[in-house]
Design an enzyme around this catalytic site. Structure first.
Site, PDB file in Angstrom:
ATOM      1  CB  CYS A 188      -1.189  -0.149   1.251  1.00  0.00           C
ATOM      2  SG  CYS A 188      -2.023  -1.371   1.285  1.00  0.00           S
ATOM      3  CG  HIS A 212      -3.275   3.121   1.868  1.00  0.00           C
ATOM      4  ND1 HIS A 212      -3.795   2.851   0.925  1.00  0.00           N
ATOM      5  CD2 HIS A 212      -3.201   2.081   2.487  1.00  0.00           C
ATOM      6  CE1 HIS A 212      -4.068   1.484   0.841  1.00  0.00           C
ATOM      7  NE2 HIS A 212      -3.719   1.397   1.994  1.00  0.00           N
ATOM      8  CG  ASN A 257      -6.480  -1.043   1.390  1.00  0.00           C
ATOM      9  OD1 ASN A 257      -5.996  -1.070   0.423  1.00  0.00           O
ATOM     10  ND2 ASN A 257      -5.803  -1.746   2.626  1.00  0.00           N
TER      11      ASN A 257
HETATM   12  N1  COA Z   1     -17.384  -9.482  10.664  1.00  0.00           N
HETATM   13  C1  COA Z   1     -18.287  -9.168  12.115  1.00  0.00           C
HETATM   14  N2  COA Z   1     -17.344  -9.372  13.049  1.00  0.00           N
HETATM   15  C2  COA Z   1     -15.923  -9.701  12.548  1.00  0.00           C
HETATM   16  C3  COA Z   1     -15.186 -10.079  11.176  1.00  0.00           C
HETATM   17  C4  COA Z   1     -16.696  -9.089  10.065  1.00  0.00           C
HETATM   18  N3  COA Z   1     -15.943  -9.056   8.871  1.00  0.00           N
HETATM   19  N4  COA Z   1     -14.043  -9.749  11.372  1.00  0.00           N
HETATM   20  C5  COA Z   1     -13.784 -10.116  12.779  1.00  0.00           C
HETATM   21  N5  COA Z   1     -14.938 -10.424  13.314  1.00  0.00           N
HETATM   22  C6  COA Z   1     -15.340 -10.564  15.007  1.00  0.00           C
HETATM   23  C7  COA Z   1     -13.832 -11.860  15.276  1.00  0.00           C
HETATM   24  O1  COA Z   1     -13.991 -12.318  15.677  1.00  0.00           O
HETATM   25  C8  COA Z   1     -14.033 -11.032  17.028  1.00  0.00           C
HETATM   26  O2  COA Z   1     -14.747 -11.562  17.566  1.00  0.00           O
HETATM   27  P1  COA Z   1     -14.031 -11.877  18.909  1.00  0.00           P
HETATM   28  O3  COA Z   1     -14.807 -10.532  19.559  1.00  0.00           O
HETATM   29  O4  COA Z   1     -15.654 -12.986  18.966  1.00  0.00           O
HETATM   30  O5  COA Z   1     -13.301 -12.630  18.463  1.00  0.00           O
HETATM   31  C9  COA Z   1     -14.713  -9.002  16.572  1.00  0.00           C
HETATM   32  O6  COA Z   1     -14.861  -8.857  15.366  1.00  0.00           O
HETATM   33  C10 COA Z   1     -13.965  -8.170  16.952  1.00  0.00           C
HETATM   34  O7  COA Z   1     -12.381  -8.891  16.117  1.00  0.00           O
HETATM   35  P2  COA Z   1     -11.260  -7.779  16.261  1.00  0.00           P
HETATM   36  O8  COA Z   1     -10.550  -8.051  14.637  1.00  0.00           O
HETATM   37  O9  COA Z   1     -10.862  -7.249  17.256  1.00  0.00           O
HETATM   38  O10 COA Z   1     -12.038  -6.718  15.685  1.00  0.00           O
HETATM   39  P3  COA Z   1     -11.194  -4.836  15.058  1.00  0.00           P
HETATM   40  O11 COA Z   1     -11.820  -3.834  16.006  1.00  0.00           O
HETATM   41  O12 COA Z   1      -9.747  -4.760  15.591  1.00  0.00           O
HETATM   42  O13 COA Z   1     -11.904  -5.048  13.236  1.00  0.00           O
HETATM   43  C11 COA Z   1     -10.009  -4.735  11.639  1.00  0.00           C
HETATM   44  C12 COA Z   1     -11.083  -5.255  12.499  1.00  0.00           C
HETATM   45  C13 COA Z   1      -9.624  -5.386  10.491  1.00  0.00           C
HETATM   46  C14 COA Z   1     -11.565  -3.833  10.185  1.00  0.00           C
HETATM   47  C15 COA Z   1      -9.411  -3.592  12.337  1.00  0.00           C
HETATM   48  O14 COA Z   1      -7.849  -4.007  13.134  1.00  0.00           O
HETATM   49  C16 COA Z   1      -8.758  -2.756  11.076  1.00  0.00           C
HETATM   50  O15 COA Z   1      -9.116  -2.579  10.577  1.00  0.00           O
HETATM   51  N6  COA Z   1      -7.227  -2.702  10.652  1.00  0.00           N
HETATM   52  C17 COA Z   1      -6.419  -1.940  10.228  1.00  0.00           C
HETATM   53  C18 COA Z   1      -6.101  -3.145   8.960  1.00  0.00           C
HETATM   54  C19 COA Z   1      -5.669  -2.646   8.033  1.00  0.00           C
HETATM   55  O16 COA Z   1      -6.295  -1.489   7.067  1.00  0.00           O
HETATM   56  N7  COA Z   1      -5.199  -2.850   7.046  1.00  0.00           N
HETATM   57  C20 COA Z   1      -4.359  -2.769   5.671  1.00  0.00           C
HETATM   58  C21 COA Z   1      -3.728  -1.554   5.781  1.00  0.00           C
HETATM   59  S1  COA Z   1      -2.746  -0.842   4.232  1.00  0.00           S
END
Ligand code: COA
Length: 337
Positions: A117, A260, A290
């Site tokens: 990215c 980004h 993304n």
């Molecule tokens: N739908 C529903 N539930 C989901 C899910 C989805 N698509 N994806 C994960 N969950 C659940 C998980 O299983 C977890 O459940 P649990 O509490 O029962 O274990 C809960 O939601 C929380 O998951 P978590 O991973 O802690 O969520 P989060 O608040 O960190 O959000 C992202 C996840 C990926 C949205 C977030 O971490 C993020 O955006 N990170 C940056 C990623 C990014 O930008 N990457 C590219 C960079 S270039």
């Protein structure tokens, strides 16, 4: 690492291309256990584009490139160099040469640059170095990725985030300089937080006369979402501050912030940390998700096309992602007389 120039660098024109096929959050909810509410509130994404199987990354890159070339009133043969930022190339030896052939840029050298990215921003800075040394006059910088072909569509924690697209910019030698400063960083010790790894298949290892012959394949994209989130929100504001300092500017001077497009919450947190009003932040993540190396040039093209950027505006562009890599550049928009 500096912004002092022997020759000026001008962003002449931009272009973009996305596939027609849109996959909404509602549609994704029929594939994996998720919901529009969860995806919208945690990421800001409503839909993403996916490239159909009969098309390749070169089709997207070609359309974005030709739009930038046409808008810049150039001919493909005016190009001296093509840099294709991609992490989803269709040939590991490089896809830029296919793009060169597809647009008929017969005089241009061409190479790929792989930095996920951050790929577009690193390519833009690379292009500026060729211009500032006087080597080249017209450079096509393209960011294109089709991560829909590299994610596991049964993994709800990653498949909801990514979409396909391409964006392009023509960078041209000029007497005025648009590129005021830049800052690039890498933290390789954190590479495992976001990766697409090549793994050897154990059953495919054959030892013949003590020579190991082996074969493997790429795994799906893997990500530690929480760590990537923390990394972006802590490093990107710092990088922007350092870059502003190099250009003798402050956050008050910023006209537009183009980050980004990874997650709306990341964009808002970065703007908030820097006390930059949300209405100066460009966001199109709801439409495309993304798109990796393509996200910044797609957003840049949108604001140019909408006529949002005026002469003299200070535009801060920052990318971040796998590697881990991140980078910022400060541009002062100069309309050519
Ligand atoms: N739908 C529903 N539930 C989901 C899910 C989805 N698509 N994806 C994960 N969950 C659940 C998980 O299983 C977890 O459940 P649990 O509490 O029962 O274990 C809960 O939601 C929380 O998951 P978590 O991973 O802690 O969520 P989060 O608040 O960190 O959000 C992202 C996840 C990926 C949205 C977030 O971490 C993020 O955006 N990170 C940056 C990623 C990014 O930008 N990457 C590219 C960079 S270039």
């Amino acid at each position: 690492m500096i912004g002092y120039n022997t020759l000026g660098v001008h962003i002449l024109s931009t272009g973009s291309a996305v596939p027609d096929l849109s996959i909404t959050n509602e549609t994704l909810s029929t594939l994996v256990n998720t919901s529009d509410k969860w995806i919208s509130t945690r990421t800001g994404i409503k839909e993403r584009r996916v490239l159909p199987k009969e098309q390749s990354i070169i089709d997207l890159a070609k359309n974005a490139s030709l739009e930038a070339i046409n808008r810049g009133l150039l001919e493909p043969n005016d190009l001296d160099l093509i840099i294709l930022a991609t992490s989803s190339q269709n040939d590991l030896f490089g896809s830029a040469s296919q793009l060169q052939a597809a647009i008929g840029a017969n005089h241009a050298a061409a190479f790929d640059l792989t930095a996920a990215c951050s790929g577009f921003i690193i390519s833009l800075i690379t292009a500026s170095q060729f211009i500032q040394t006087g080597s080249y006059k017209n450079i096509l910088v393209v960011g294109a990725d089709i991560l829909s072909r590299w994610v596991d569509w049964s993994d709800r924690s990653t498949c909801i985030l990514f979409g396909d697209g391409a964006g392009a910019a023509i960078v041209q030698k000029n007497y005025k300089n648009d590129l005021l400063s830049f800052k690039l960083n890498t933290k390789g010790s954190q590479a495992n937080q976001l990766s697409i790894l090549y793994k050897i298949n154990k059953q495919n290892i054959k030892i013949h006369k003590s020579i190991p012959f082996m074969h493997g394949q790429y795994e799906y994209l893997k990500m530690n979402g929480k760590e990537v989130y923390k990394f972006a929100v802590s490093q990107v504001p710092q990088s922007i501050q350092e870059c502003l300092k190099l250009a003798n500017l402050s956050t008050n001077d910023i006209s537009w912030l183009i980050l980004h497009q990874a997650n709306q919450r990341i964009l808002e947190a970065v703007a908030e940390k820097l006390s930059i009003p949300q209405d100066k932040m460009i966001s199109n993540i709801s439409k495309y998700g993304n798109t990796s190396a393509a996200s910044i040039p797609i957003a840049l093209h949108e604001v140019f096309k909408q006529g949002k950027i005026c002469n003299g505006d200070i535009v801060v562009i920052a990318g971040f992602g796998a590697g881990l890599t991140w980078g910022t550049t400060i541009i002062q928009w100069n309309a050519l007389e």
